[in-house]
Design an enzyme around this catalytic site. Structure first.
Site, mmCIF file in Angstrom:
data_model
loop_
_atom_site.group_PDB
_atom_site.id
_atom_site.type_symbol
_atom_site.label_atom_id
_atom_site.label_comp_id
_atom_site.label_asym_id
_atom_site.label_seq_id
_atom_site.Cartn_x
_atom_site.Cartn_y
_atom_site.Cartn_z
ATOM 1 N N VAL A 77 0.837 -1.201 0.000
ATOM 2 C CA VAL A 77 0.000 0.000 0.000
ATOM 3 C C VAL A 77 0.875 1.256 0.000
ATOM 4 C CG1 VAL A 77 -1.961 -1.177 1.059
ATOM 5 C CG2 VAL A 77 -0.230 -0.126 2.538
ATOM 6 N N CYS A 125 -19.957 7.380 0.576
ATOM 7 C CA CYS A 125 -20.185 7.643 -0.861
ATOM 8 C C CYS A 125 -18.926 7.429 -1.707
ATOM 9 C CB CYS A 125 -20.746 9.047 -1.072
ATOM 10 S SG CYS A 125 -19.522 10.372 -0.861
ATOM 11 N N THR A 133 7.166 -11.658 -0.308
ATOM 12 C CA THR A 133 5.841 -11.934 0.262
ATOM 13 C C THR A 133 5.852 -13.283 0.962
ATOM 14 O OG1 THR A 133 3.475 -12.157 -0.183
ATOM 15 C CG2 THR A 133 4.953 -12.879 -1.948
ATOM 16 N N HIS A 135 -4.141 -4.412 -2.690
ATOM 17 C CA HIS A 135 -4.654 -4.131 -1.345
ATOM 18 C C HIS A 135 -4.871 -2.646 -1.094
ATOM 19 C CE1 HIS A 135 -3.049 -8.296 0.103
ATOM 20 N NE2 HIS A 135 -4.176 -8.380 -0.563
#
Ligand code: OAD
Length: 297
Positions: free
Chosen positions: A134, A161, A240, A150
């Protein structure tokens, strides 16, 4: 920082990468570790070792304590703004500019809905970045990201909204940098509380633009990622643990489809037993070594 690891890149790995005109990179928190950004699951330093995801990374957490959740993500955004891309991010940007080596066979079909011009360098090699991260360190190294699976720390939106909200770093979190290394959860929670701003359009609280546990991935990012994994001649998996689904399905599918997968991770991950090549080194060492090895091939 770079370690001398002369045997790290085998001829087989160098040839695979040198000859591939479409490479898809699947990255995780480990590629940003050497920029000083904490991973999630590394022992001692991982964010989920020190903070409780159920209090911070679920829709229910935001509902029950919006100030804690908003403040925590503002703090992480602040840390990322202070960080710089490392040699691993830069090497991926360079990879796109290294000309594809000559070979005898036909190239793979490139008929998926992924813009070739989203790569940098204009060379005939496509390098597609699919990331779980991110942060914006791939982009700041000069490599556009095809899919942020992500979400992003820098794309908050209204919780009702979905109107985008532009959050500035006002410096109020500057003194909290050491929470990353020595967090005392109760004390940290109090320090981090910042009430979320109200949406200009509908007054509902603004939320971080992150995919939380229990939420679906952004459909467009997922489709682009699937296409890029399917079309790849080589997949490079970097940093990862392979523990979070559905993201981890993508390299698994590449393996199942017979696409060569090269993993860069100093530790074994859940993906290691599946991949063709595991480069047991840190991203900022292995990726520059890989680029150096394919130059001139
Ligand atoms: P993890 O923290 O689960 O795994 C990080 C991996 O990076 C580990 O396998 C480490 O061994 C490896 N690593 C550490 N330092 C490295 C280095 N210098 N070079 C290369 N590898 C290194 O992070 P992710 O797999 O990215 O979700 O986590 C997946 C998701 O779980 C994240 O996107 C996040 C988290 O909950 C959301 O934010 C939605």
């Amino acid at each position: 920082m770079s370690e001398a690891m002369p045997d790290l890149i085998s001829d087989e790995v160098a040839d695979l990468v040198a000859r591939a005109d479409w490479i898809t990179v699947f990255s995780g928190a480990g590629i940003s570790a050497e920029s000083g950004i904490a991973t999630f699951r590394d022992a001692q330093t991982g964010l989920w070792e020190n903070f409780d995801p159920s209090q911070l990374a679920t829709p229910a957490a935001f509902e029950s304590d919006p100030a804690l959740v908003w403040g925590w993500y503002q703090w992480r955004a602040h840390l990322v703004r202070q960080a710089e891309p490392n040699a691993g991010h830069h090497a991926l940007a360079e990879l796109a500019a290294v000309p594809v080596a000559q070979r005898g066979d036909a190239t793979s079909s490139l008929d998926v809905d992924v813009p070739r011009d989203s790569t940098r360098g204009g060379a005939d090699r496509a390098v597609m970045i699919v990331t779980q991260n991110v942060d914006d360190l791939h982009e700041r190294a000069g490599t556009p990201v095809l899919a942020h699976l992500h979400g992003s720390l820098f794309e908050p939106r209204c919780s009702r909204c979905a109107q985008p909200y532009h959050a500035a770093d006002d410096g109020t979190l500057a003194d909290l940098a050491d929470l990353a290394t020595a967090p005392d959860l109760a004390a940290a929670n109090d320090l981090l509380r910042i009430p979320p701003p109200a949406c200009a359009a509908c007054s509902a609280p603004v939320r971080p633009g992150i995919v939380w546990f229990g939420e679906p991935l952004p459909p467009r990012a997922w489709l682009r990622a699937e296409s890029a994994l399917r079309a790849a001649e080589v997949v490079i998996v970097v940093g990862t643990s392979g523990m979070v689904y559905p993201a981890a399905e993508l390299p698994e599918r590449a393996v199942a489809a017979g696409i060569p997968v090269i993993e860069v991770n100093p530790e074994p991950s859940l993906l290691t037993p599946l991949v063709d090549h595991h480069l047991a080194a840190r991203a900022a060492t292995a990726l520059p070594a890989l680029v150096a090895a394919i130059r001139g091939r």
